[in-house]
Design an enzyme around this catalytic site. Structure first.
Site, PDB file in Angstrom:
ATOM      1  N   GLU A 208      34.958 -43.598  64.188  1.00 22.49           N
ATOM      2  CA  GLU A 208      35.099 -42.930  65.475  1.00 22.49           C
ATOM      3  C   GLU A 208      33.741 -42.962  66.160  1.00 22.49           C
ATOM      4  O   GLU A 208      32.838 -42.210  65.795  1.00 22.49           O
ATOM      5  CB  GLU A 208      35.595 -41.490  65.281  1.00 22.49           C
ATOM      6  CG  GLU A 208      36.984 -41.381  64.677  1.00 22.49           C
ATOM      7  CD  GLU A 208      38.070 -41.882  65.604  1.00 22.49           C
ATOM      8  OE1 GLU A 208      37.806 -42.063  66.807  1.00 22.49           O
ATOM      9  OE2 GLU A 208      39.197 -42.099  65.126  1.00 22.49           O
ATOM     10  N   CYS A 242      31.683 -37.407  72.877  1.00 30.09           N
ATOM     11  CA  CYS A 242      31.866 -38.861  72.845  1.00 30.09           C
ATOM     12  C   CYS A 242      32.853 -39.353  73.898  1.00 30.09           C
ATOM     13  O   CYS A 242      32.811 -40.516  74.292  1.00 30.09           O
ATOM     14  CB  CYS A 242      32.310 -39.315  71.458  1.00 30.09           C
ATOM     15  SG  CYS A 242      33.823 -38.533  70.877  1.00 30.09           S
TER      16      CYS A 242
END
Length: 456
Positions: A208, A242
């Site tokens: 991720e 993010c």
């Protein structure tokens, strides 16, 4: 650390205790009790690490995790059942099923920006699927790391779930061992190192990562509402998200209107004295603070830019028309700096977005349905939203993950269970008949052989 912990987890896994769905549910219920019990302590720890507001910690960390646990407890028995699939004529008569089995020893390496959620959310899937787990929290958020270690240690034996604290050298040591699955959240640069380490043992991974997430605002957008939602998505967690918008591409005809609305909503959210606001977090440490300040060098700051090195504070900052070759536009910002870039044509949008690797998220504010669909069909990205930002992560039925350099694999909800499960295909053939067609000598005429595909 040595590999003794892994060997003990191998023994525990070999006991097949985690194969029991009842046991998995009990372990998930234990985790739920711990998160509820420690929620206030977790909020205090995250605040101590980088002054994240209590509400943000609850909304984006503890409550999100509790929702995931509840969903897993409710559904894990159903998820774990063998799934029957249709057979075909070539295998007639048979029953064909997919069995879901755990991989075994799982390593979870968590980041610092959402230090609790991004350690525990993957843990939920790993427990539900029946694995043993080692969690490596981020050393950059030591208070949260300590709480995670304490709450896990209280209810789970180390042979089943363990927390290993420490810095880069600990991560490197952990990556030198052979795991059955690795789940990593962090930067693309470190993700490559994790991927390389996993490849030595052919270990499957989930990465991720991140990227430069575009946020497009066209001339048909509801500008004030768009600004309100962009400000929230960009500056929550002080931009250390993010999937936060990394830069705005706005149609030149509404650029100034959007800028004015962005300024208005920043002040509505955090007040005129933002540094004193209890609702605005800090940059995680001095090194990251200095990195962000260096990105502002030579830029046209049209709002914000205030900073306090003693407190790692950087105010919400708008930058106008940065050079695409500047450092600000060469890397993921990961902080409260938001470039605003004007465009006139859709071709200009495409030239900006395709300049970068595939992003983790993409956002579009527009009332043109055809263009909404065109953007979805044209660009590859991990996930995103139309007329909002960030909020897609809150739907447990939507996969969360990247594509290309922004990540490998996706999780949340049932996908978390599937991610940590090997799907084993098993065909069970009957013995009362055996069709001779597949056996030599092959006597089927060529003309009929060409039509054999209907049996598959």
């Amino acid at each position: 650390m040595d590999d003794g912990l892994l060997k003990r987890q191998e023994v525990f896994f070999s006991s097949r205790k985690t194969m029991s769905v009842t046991y998995r549910k009990q372990m998930l219920e234990a985790l739920r009790r711990q998160v509820s019990k420690y929620e206030e302590v977790i909020c205090e720890a995250v605040y101590a690490d980088f002054k994240k507001p209590r509400f943000e910690t609850m909304a984006t960390e503890t409550q999100l995790v509790l929702a995931e646990i509840d969903h897993a407890i409710k559904n894990v028995r159903q998820w774990s059942r063998p799934e029957q699939v249709r057979s075909n004529w070539l295998n007639f008569p048979s029953s064909d099923r997919i069995y879901k089995e755990p991989y075994g020893k799982v390593l979870i390496i968590a980041p610092w920006n959402y230090p609790f959620q991004l350690a525990i959310a993957p843990l939920i899937g790993a427990i539900a699927a029946g694995n043993t787990v080692v969690i490596k929290p981020s050393e950059l958020t030591p208070n949260t790391s300590a709480v995670i270690a304490k709450m896990i240690m209280e209810v789970y034996p180390e042979d089943y779930i363990a927390v290993v604290e420490g810095g880069v050298e600990v991560s490197q040591k952990l990556l030198s061992f052979q795991w059955d699955y690795i789940f990593f959240t962090g930067s693309t640069q470190v993700g490559k190192i994790v991927y390389e380490s996993a490849a030595k043992h052919l270990t499957p991974v989930t990465l991720e990562l991140g990227g430069k997430n575009p946020c497009i605002v066209d001339e048909t957008a509801k500008i004030d509402l768009a600004a309100k939602r962009i400000v929230w998505g960009k500056f929550i967690n002080a931009g250390q998200t993010c999937i936060a918008p990394d830069y705005i591409l706005v149609h030149s005809s509404v650029k100034q209107q959007l800028i004015d609305s962005l300024k208005k909503h920043i002040e509505k959210s955090y007040g005129s004295q933002i540094e004193a606001s209890p609702d605005f977090a800090r940059i995680v440490n001095e090194r990251h603070h200095q990195r962000l300040l260096s990105l502002l060098e030579g830029q046209e700051v049209i709002y914000g830019g205030a900073n306090n090195k003693e407190d790692n504070y950087l105010s919400p900052t708008l930058v106008l028309e940065p050079d695409v070759e500047s450092n600000l536009m060469k890397e993921e910002i990961f902080g409260p700096i938001l470039p605003v870039i004007a465009y006139d044509t859709e071709e200009e949008i495409q030239s900006y977005i395709t300049r970068y690797n595939k992003p983790l998220a993409t956002y579009l504010f527009s009332t043109r349905k055809r263009y909404q669909q065109k953007l979805i069909n044209t660009f590859s990205f991990g996930g995103g939203a139309i007329n909002d930002t960030v909020i897609h992560i809150a739907n447990k039925d939507l996969p969360f993950g990247g594509v290309g350099s922004s990540g490998i694999g996706a999780y949340h909800g049932k996908l978390s269970f599937d991610l940590f499960s090997h799907h084993k295909s098993v065909l069970k053939k009957a013995n009362w008949i055996d069709i001779p067609l597949r056996y030599p000598p092959y006597t089927l005429p060529k003309k009929l052989a060409k039509k054999i595909k209907w049996m598959f």
